[in-house]
Design a protein around this motif. Sequence first.
Motif, mmCIF file in Angstrom:
data_model
loop_
_atom_site.group_PDB
_atom_site.id
_atom_site.type_symbol
_atom_site.label_atom_id
_atom_site.label_comp_id
_atom_site.label_asym_id
_atom_site.label_seq_id
_atom_site.Cartn_x
_atom_site.Cartn_y
_atom_site.Cartn_z
ATOM 1 N N LEU A 1 5.907 12.068 -6.434
ATOM 2 C CA LEU A 1 6.123 11.872 -5.004
ATOM 3 C C LEU A 1 5.568 13.035 -4.192
ATOM 4 C CD1 LEU A 1 9.929 10.878 -4.926
ATOM 5 C CD2 LEU A 1 7.962 9.333 -5.006
ATOM 6 N N GLU A 2 5.098 12.692 -3.019
ATOM 7 C CA GLU A 2 4.775 13.726 -2.032
ATOM 8 C C GLU A 2 5.652 13.445 -0.825
ATOM 9 O OE1 GLU A 2 0.593 13.912 -1.026
ATOM 10 O OE2 GLU A 2 1.087 14.839 0.901
ATOM 11 N N ALA B 1 0.836 -1.208 0.000
ATOM 12 C CA ALA B 1 0.000 0.000 0.000
ATOM 13 C C ALA B 1 0.868 1.255 0.000
ATOM 14 C CB ALA B 1 -0.903 -0.012 1.233
ATOM 15 N N GLY B 2 0.408 2.271 -0.681
ATOM 16 C CA GLY B 2 1.119 3.548 -0.685
ATOM 17 C C GLY B 2 2.184 3.633 -1.763
ATOM 18 N N PRO C 1 9.331 16.732 -6.493
ATOM 19 C CA PRO C 1 10.654 16.191 -6.144
ATOM 20 C C PRO C 1 11.089 15.019 -7.029
ATOM 21 C CG PRO C 1 9.033 15.743 -4.403
ATOM 22 C CD PRO C 1 8.369 16.635 -5.386
ATOM 23 N N ALA C 2 12.346 15.061 -7.457
ATOM 24 C CA ALA C 2 12.936 13.949 -8.215
ATOM 25 C C ALA C 2 13.879 13.156 -7.310
ATOM 26 C CB ALA C 2 13.698 14.486 -9.427
ATOM 27 N N ILE C 3 14.664 13.886 -6.509
ATOM 28 C CA ILE C 3 15.574 13.238 -5.558
ATOM 29 C C ILE C 3 15.231 13.766 -4.167
ATOM 30 C CG2 ILE C 3 17.974 12.866 -4.863
ATOM 31 C CD1 ILE C 3 18.809 13.288 -7.749
ATOM 32 N N VAL C 4 15.042 12.841 -3.256
ATOM 33 C CA VAL C 4 14.629 13.200 -1.900
ATOM 34 C C VAL C 4 15.662 12.679 -0.926
ATOM 35 C CG1 VAL C 4 12.854 12.865 -0.144
ATOM 36 C CG2 VAL C 4 12.197 13.034 -2.546
ATOM 37 N N ARG C 5 15.925 13.488 0.089
ATOM 38 C CA ARG C 5 16.888 13.073 1.102
ATOM 39 C C ARG C 5 16.268 13.219 2.487
ATOM 40 N NH1 ARG C 5 22.678 15.844 2.666
ATOM 41 N NH2 ARG C 5 23.070 14.314 4.278
ATOM 42 N N ARG D 1 5.741 10.750 1.849
ATOM 43 C CA ARG D 1 4.404 10.426 2.352
ATOM 44 C C ARG D 1 3.714 9.438 1.410
ATOM 45 N NH1 ARG D 1 2.487 15.255 3.645
ATOM 46 N NH2 ARG D 1 3.249 14.958 5.742
ATOM 47 N N THR D 2 3.708 9.774 0.117
ATOM 48 C CA THR D 2 2.978 8.929 -0.840
ATOM 49 C C THR D 2 3.693 8.914 -2.182
ATOM 50 O OG1 THR D 2 0.940 9.773 0.168
ATOM 51 C CG2 THR D 2 0.679 8.524 -1.866
ATOM 52 N N VAL D 3 3.656 7.763 -2.823
ATOM 53 C CA VAL D 3 4.016 7.715 -4.238
ATOM 54 C C VAL D 3 2.677 7.715 -4.962
ATOM 55 C CG1 VAL D 3 5.186 6.428 -6.059
ATOM 56 C CG2 VAL D 3 6.043 6.316 -3.695
#
Length: 658
Positions: free
Chosen positions: A538-539, A496-497, A558-562, A510-512
């Motif tokens: 993405l969120e 899920a998610g 966002p493409a890259i998240v850290r 938070r969510t894809v």
Amino acid sequence: MPSLHDSTRGRILFGGDYNPEQWPEETWLEDVRLMKEAGVNSVTLGVFSWARIEPRPGARDFGWLDRLMDLMRLNGIGVVLATPTCSPPPWMGSRHPETLPRDEDGRTVWWGSRQQFCPSSPVYRGYAAALTEDLAARYGGHPALRMWHINNEYCTHCWCDETARHFRTWLRARHGTIDALNEAWGTAFWSQRYDTWDEIIPPRRAQYMKNPAQVLDFRRFTSDALLECYVAERDIVARHTPRTPVTSNFMPLWSGQDAWKWAEHEDVVSVDLYPDPRDPHGGQYNAMLGDMTRSQARGPWALLEQAAGAVNWRGVNHPKPRGLNRLWSLQSVAHGADAICYFQWRQSRQGAEKFHSGMLSHAGEQGRTFQEVKRIGSELALLGPLLEGTGVRSEIAILHDWDSWWADQQDGRLSAHVDYPEIVRSWHRALWESNLPTAFARPDHDLSAYRLVVVPHLYLLDDIAIDNLVRYVRDGGTLVSGFLTGVADQDDRVRAGGMDARLRELFGIRTVHEWWPLDADETVECDGFSATLWSEELEVSTGETVASYGSGELTGLPAIVRNGRAWYVSTLPEPAALRALLARVAGDAGARPVLDGLPQGVEAVRRGELLFLLNHGAKSVTVPVPGRHQDLLGKRCVDGSVELERHGVALLRARTPA
Ligand code: GAL
Ligand code: ZN
């Protein structure tokens, strides 16, 4: 447990597959003379000798092999003795058609080539075991024997009725009850519910897309069925010779065998490497497969086959230019190989592989190929004692897993362009080009020894693996993950998610919301770089956006998240961008390149106290090397820098001030 060291005894094994049954006995004497001239200390006998040894059911013709084993012993050449069970003689298929594999359509795979056996066939297994027993009894005590080589590149698949029975047994062990199987396979979908075990068949030709969980289990089963064949023969030879190591040569990054699992059953992990001489990234590919095989071996590994020149199974088959055979051979040694062997010693004049190179090519002993082989042999003889007991250190692990690969590469997915091995290759290349040494690991392995762990793309991750990754970061590790990771569980059930909740928390996502695969020729702009193949909507929650999409539907997202030490890369950045990203993260994590400031195309690898410098570029280069060294191959002093010609190699040892 015996190890590769029991075969090498402080040398590097050098030689190759030797198929003397294809030649008159006079040739054997010339072979031995030239082997000695080339420094060959190991030949692999018997790989395709079944029909010669057992010309008719139950018969045995060992005389020729006795003479060969003795000839090798007399000349100080060790033998890797193969069980010839990969190519059953025509009599087997003719008398026992049930030993022949059936493809997905139920069509028979006939004899007339090789590898025509059904791994589930008790008849095949019975003949293979009887022959292995006799071979081990006869040669187990022979002084020339150095290692057992079981079968060859296990790779057959079968969809026959015997396989169906075997598959059901395997499924019962995995799932326990038919209800559990129905649950795991999601058979409520399309009315696929099984009422009894007997209704289950291998995933044969069907009207439309097959059940992905069934296909996934069938791939696991097929790898295990082949492994059973291996283990059965291994147990026989091990009973006769408990101190002689046993191997079976892998094909590199081959989908049909879970090499992590197989490696646990091998004394020596070995592989066959055939990079394309024309591939501009062939050196990186060779490095990657060396890193992978070393990691499976957890130490020294054996390169059991490579080509001295051209292969003959590509559309166009290019020979190796001068120096390339040596470069890739020494590169494999640098990456931990203690055996450098070829397919094959003497190039065949007949049969399907007559245009496949050999150490001794059609051009003969004056030919360039053989002259280069001699040089390699003499250099390896020098290296053996210097490298004994040494290993290769890496602070970075790349995660790779067969289950995930199998689940990922099926019908009904969002993009057929997602090519798992290619993605692994892109990520390895990014690290390799920065001279950051890498190991490979499975997602459930102990990762605590690594400063950085990268996940190129693991669509399937089970709970154990996810908890392992979360723990790794919590305990101080740095993790960078590529796109479409942690999506499915062990049964290919989507979590899920759009990504497992523990991983979303780890990455601060938070969510894809949606996956946005890109077309084959499509690129998407991100902050300062372009990317291909894939993108994700993405969120973020706690994650910080390091780069955003700058074009297309996802502009501004966002493409890259850290999130602290956990990074998520939702696309495939172009090579320079992925390289820069990983170099930065590796630097922050404290992982260091072998050398700084290397010219493009030059690879530096440390094995033990030795520093290998390998020029994969098209031109000669000057390589800066701080300090004073001795080049053991060029027999020269190196003070501050060294010249490397095209395909050149230097092997440096630090000079202690007098
Ligand atoms: C390997 C195989 C050898 C030979 C070689 C040719 O797959 O084990 O027997 O066929 O390829 O490249
Ligand atoms: Zn079969």
